[in-house]
Design a protein around this motif. Structure first.
Motif, mmCIF file in Angstrom:
data_model
loop_
_atom_site.group_PDB
_atom_site.id
_atom_site.type_symbol
_atom_site.label_atom_id
_atom_site.label_comp_id
_atom_site.label_asym_id
_atom_site.label_seq_id
_atom_site.Cartn_x
_atom_site.Cartn_y
_atom_site.Cartn_z
ATOM 1 N N MET A 1 56.933 51.898 60.320
ATOM 2 C CA MET A 1 56.280 51.285 59.170
ATOM 3 C C MET A 1 56.484 49.766 59.232
ATOM 4 O O MET A 1 57.607 49.287 59.252
ATOM 5 N N SER A 2 55.401 49.036 59.272
ATOM 6 C CA SER A 2 55.485 47.576 59.357
ATOM 7 C C SER A 2 55.939 46.970 58.036
ATOM 8 O O SER A 2 55.556 47.421 56.964
ATOM 9 N N LYS A 3 56.777 45.933 58.169
ATOM 10 C CA LYS A 3 57.262 45.206 56.993
ATOM 11 C C LYS A 3 56.406 43.956 56.801
ATOM 12 O O LYS A 3 56.158 43.216 57.753
ATOM 13 N N ILE A 4 55.987 43.748 55.555
ATOM 14 C CA ILE A 4 55.174 42.586 55.200
ATOM 15 C C ILE A 4 55.863 41.840 54.064
ATOM 16 O O ILE A 4 56.301 42.445 53.086
ATOM 17 N N LEU A 5 55.943 40.531 54.215
ATOM 18 C CA LEU A 5 56.473 39.679 53.155
ATOM 19 C C LEU A 5 55.303 38.899 52.556
ATOM 20 O O LEU A 5 54.559 38.242 53.277
ATOM 21 N N ILE A 6 55.152 39.008 51.239
ATOM 22 C CA ILE A 6 54.119 38.259 50.520
ATOM 23 C C ILE A 6 54.813 37.137 49.764
ATOM 24 O O ILE A 6 55.756 37.382 49.007
ATOM 25 N N VAL A 7 54.360 35.903 49.988
ATOM 26 C CA VAL A 7 54.989 34.736 49.364
ATOM 27 C C VAL A 7 53.931 33.986 48.569
ATOM 28 O O VAL A 7 53.001 33.403 49.132
ATOM 29 N N ASP A 8 54.066 34.013 47.238
ATOM 30 C CA ASP A 8 53.097 33.334 46.374
ATOM 31 C C ASP A 8 53.745 33.113 45.013
ATOM 32 O O ASP A 8 54.531 33.948 44.571
ATOM 33 N N ASP A 9 53.424 32.007 44.368
ATOM 34 C CA ASP A 9 53.994 31.752 43.047
ATOM 35 C C ASP A 9 53.099 32.284 41.922
ATOM 36 O O ASP A 9 53.434 32.151 40.757
ATOM 37 N N GLU A 10 51.983 32.908 42.268
ATOM 38 C CA GLU A 10 51.083 33.513 41.282
ATOM 39 C C GLU A 10 51.448 34.985 41.113
ATOM 40 O O GLU A 10 51.196 35.789 42.014
ATOM 41 N N PRO A 11 52.014 35.369 39.958
ATOM 42 C CA PRO A 11 52.434 36.765 39.761
ATOM 43 C C PRO A 11 51.306 37.778 39.970
ATOM 44 O O PRO A 11 51.528 38.839 40.538
ATOM 45 N N ASN A 12 50.090 37.457 39.524
ATOM 46 C CA ASN A 12 48.976 38.403 39.661
ATOM 47 C C ASN A 12 48.637 38.668 41.121
ATOM 48 O O ASN A 12 48.325 39.800 41.497
ATOM 49 N N ILE A 13 48.695 37.635 41.944
ATOM 50 C CA ILE A 13 48.415 37.814 43.369
ATOM 51 C C ILE A 13 49.522 38.640 44.017
ATOM 52 O O ILE A 13 49.255 39.566 44.782
ATOM 53 N N LEU A 14 50.777 38.324 43.675
ATOM 54 C CA LEU A 14 51.905 39.099 44.219
ATOM 55 C C LEU A 14 51.759 40.582 43.897
ATOM 56 O O LEU A 14 51.872 41.427 44.776
ATOM 57 N N LEU A 15 51.510 40.875 42.623
ATOM 58 C CA LEU A 15 51.437 42.271 42.192
ATOM 59 C C LEU A 15 50.264 42.998 42.829
ATOM 60 O O LEU A 15 50.411 44.130 43.296
ATOM 61 N N SER A 16 49.095 42.367 42.858
ATOM 62 C CA SER A 16 47.931 43.062 43.409
ATOM 63 C C SER A 16 48.065 43.272 44.913
ATOM 64 O O SER A 16 47.733 44.340 45.424
#
Length: 118
Positions: A1-16
């Motif tokens: 299973m590949s690991k992905i890190l999402i980095v963003d200061d916008e909570p809506n973008i992070l959650l979606s």
């Protein structure tokens, strides 16, 4: 299973994005700024990082430099509202594998993620 890190200061973008990528079977980590992203990478080096540019503390360009010092294997996708040619060129010159501008299509993003990881 590949690991992905999402980095963003916008909570809506992070959650979606977290929801979208978990649904596709990826192990997802999230960070709200560049500093948090680098701390997570010390513990869990992901296969791919989805990275915003304009963030508090440490911007995406600096995080990309940090990633490239650690590994050439980690794929980097810049996902940014900065859409000028010079911004895109700078992102790619720093070692990003892909530069996408906001707004973006979810299906398109998932296809590009899968493509980079295969």
């Amino acid at each position: 299973m590949s690991k992905i890190l999402i980095v963003d200061d916008e909570p809506n973008i992070l959650l979606s994005l977290e929801y979208l990528l978990k649904k596709e079977g990826f192990r997802v980590f999230i960070a709200r700024d560049g500093e948090e992203a680098m701390a997570i990478m010390e513990e869990n080096l992901p296969q791919l990082v989805i990275l915003d540019i304009m963030m508090p503390k440490v911007d995406g360009y600096e995080v990309c430099k940090y990633i490239r010092k650690k590994s050439d294997e980690v794929k980097v996708i810049f996902l940014s509202a900065k859409s000028k040619q010079q911004d895109i060129k700078k992102g790619l010159d720093l070692g990003a594998d892909l530069y996408l501008t906001k707004p973006f299509g979810n299906k398109d993003l998932v296809a590009k993620v899968k493509n980079l990881l295969n």
